[in-house]
Design an enzyme around this catalytic site. Structure first.
Site, PDB file in Angstrom:
ATOM      1  CB  CYS A 136      28.478  36.158  35.346  1.00 53.08           C
ATOM      2  SG  CYS A 136      29.502  36.767  33.976  1.00 53.08           S
ATOM      3  CB  CYS A 180      25.428  40.808  29.070  1.00 56.73           C
ATOM      4  SG  CYS A 180      24.695  40.409  30.671  1.00 56.73           S
TER       5      CYS A 180
HETATM    6  N1  LIG Z   1      28.258  39.502  32.093  1.00 51.28           N
HETATM    7  C1  LIG Z   1      27.363  38.630  32.793  1.00 51.28           C
HETATM    8  C2  LIG Z   1      26.274  39.266  33.538  1.00 51.28           C
HETATM    9  C3  LIG Z   1      26.736  40.071  34.692  1.00 51.28           C
HETATM   10  C4  LIG Z   1      25.559  40.570  35.406  1.00 51.28           C
HETATM   11  C5  LIG Z   1      25.842  41.661  36.292  1.00 51.28           C
HETATM   12  N2  LIG Z   1      26.186  42.901  35.659  1.00 51.28           N
HETATM   13  C6  LIG Z   1      24.697  41.843  37.278  1.00 51.28           C
HETATM   14  O1  LIG Z   1      23.640  41.194  37.190  1.00 51.28           O
HETATM   15  O2  LIG Z   1      24.908  42.636  38.177  1.00 51.28           O
HETATM   16  C7  LIG Z   1      26.825  37.551  31.920  1.00 51.28           C
HETATM   17  O3  LIG Z   1      27.500  37.187  30.975  1.00 51.28           O
HETATM   18  O4  LIG Z   1      25.775  37.001  32.211  1.00 51.28           O
END
Ligand SMILES: N[C@H](CCC[C@H](N)C(=O)O)C(=O)O
Length: 287
Positions: free
Chosen positions: A67, A215
């Protein structure tokens, strides 16, 4: 905290052996005040030479390997606590190096991207993961098709759009693609538009979460996929609804993500039940 609008609960568990239980996470995610995209649970280091072991928990209680936005939040919290600027964290995806710069921005070395179909993973062999056979919409007139896929520790698919990424109903097809049988561990689903040789605009449906304002790992996956397909160079500004990150795919194959992190409020949390109380004053125990 938030990282470019990605909602992050940073939970300091360094003084306890307790872990955040999945049902506690789900309860916290369900309340407006504590709603989050990821919990970054900071545990005592498991490996000499690292500063902490960080467990990453999605809003549905599942665990993620990486993350990016949450890692910047952890850096800011620990930098504020210790005055230090460089950190090494251990996660399920391995070691992550990060540093806070003088202007407050934070860079995270997200490691090397992986493109092999078994590494992402995909359920069947695709020799070229720059564009795989997958589409949304009617078979003879797909709305989007042929995404690039990549692993940044966690699985990502990036659909390339010619027009505004807001024109697509990502809330409708995100859940279908996240759990598509081609992705045995599910996947984070993004739509990206290349706006110049050094910029992208994108939106992401996160695995285990849903639509997010940003993300970080998806921004990295999109940037390396754009460079791999000659859509951009190796340094790009990635704009998501919550803000812009700079992604540099270095010649040594490491992906460096740089962006902000913002503290919002602090409180005390029972990691086993999800019960919490918010600090009265704006007092910060961590960060
Ligand atoms: N918010 C995160 C990613 C979370 C990923 C998650 N949702 C998964 O791979 O299950 C980021 O900033 O990289």
């Amino acid at each position: 905290m938030n990282g470019c609008g990605n909602e992050i609960l940073v939970v300091d568990l360094r003084e306890t052996d307790a872990r955040v239980r999945a049902d506690a996470a789900i309860a916290l995610a369900g309340r407006a005040e504590t709603h989050f995209d990821q919990i970054m649970a900071i545990h005592r280091p498991a490996t000499p030479g690292t500063d902490a072991y960080v467990r990453i928990i999605n809003a549905d209680g599942s665990e993620a390997e990486a993350c990016g936005n949450g890692t910047r939040c952890v850096v800011q919290a620990l930098a504020a606590e210790t005055g230090r600027t460089h950190f090494t964290f251990e996660t399920r995806a391995g070691l992550i190096l990060a540093e806070e710069h003088e202007d407050g921005s934070i860079s995270v070395d997200m490691g090397k991207p992986r493109f092999g179909w078994q590494e992402i993973p995909l359920a069947e062999e695709f020799r070229d993961t720059r564009a795989i056979e997958l589409q949304i919409g009617p078979i003879d007139a797909p709305v989007l098709h042929s995404p690039s896929v990549a692993s940044m520790g966690n699985p990502h698919a990036i659909f390339w759009a010619k027009q505004d990424v807001n024109a697509f109903a990502l809330d409708r097809f995100g859940p279908i693609l996240e759990s598509h049988p081609i992705f045995p561990e599910r996947a984070n689903i993004s739509i990206a538009q290349v706006t110049s040789p050094s910029s992208l605009t994108m939106r992401t449906w996160e695995r285990g979460v849903g639509l997010t304002r940003a993300c970080g790992s998806a921004a990295c996956a999109a940037a390396v996929s754009a460079a791999r397909t000659r859509r951009t160079g190796r340094e790009v500004a990635v704009t998501q609804p919550g803000g812009t990150l700079t992604i540099l795919w270095r010649d040594d194959d490491h992906v460096i993500m740089t962006g902000p992190a913002e503290w919002e409020w602090s409180g005390r949390l029972d990691p086993e039940t999800g019960a919490y109380s918010r600090d009265a004053a704006e007092e910060r125990e961590i960060g």
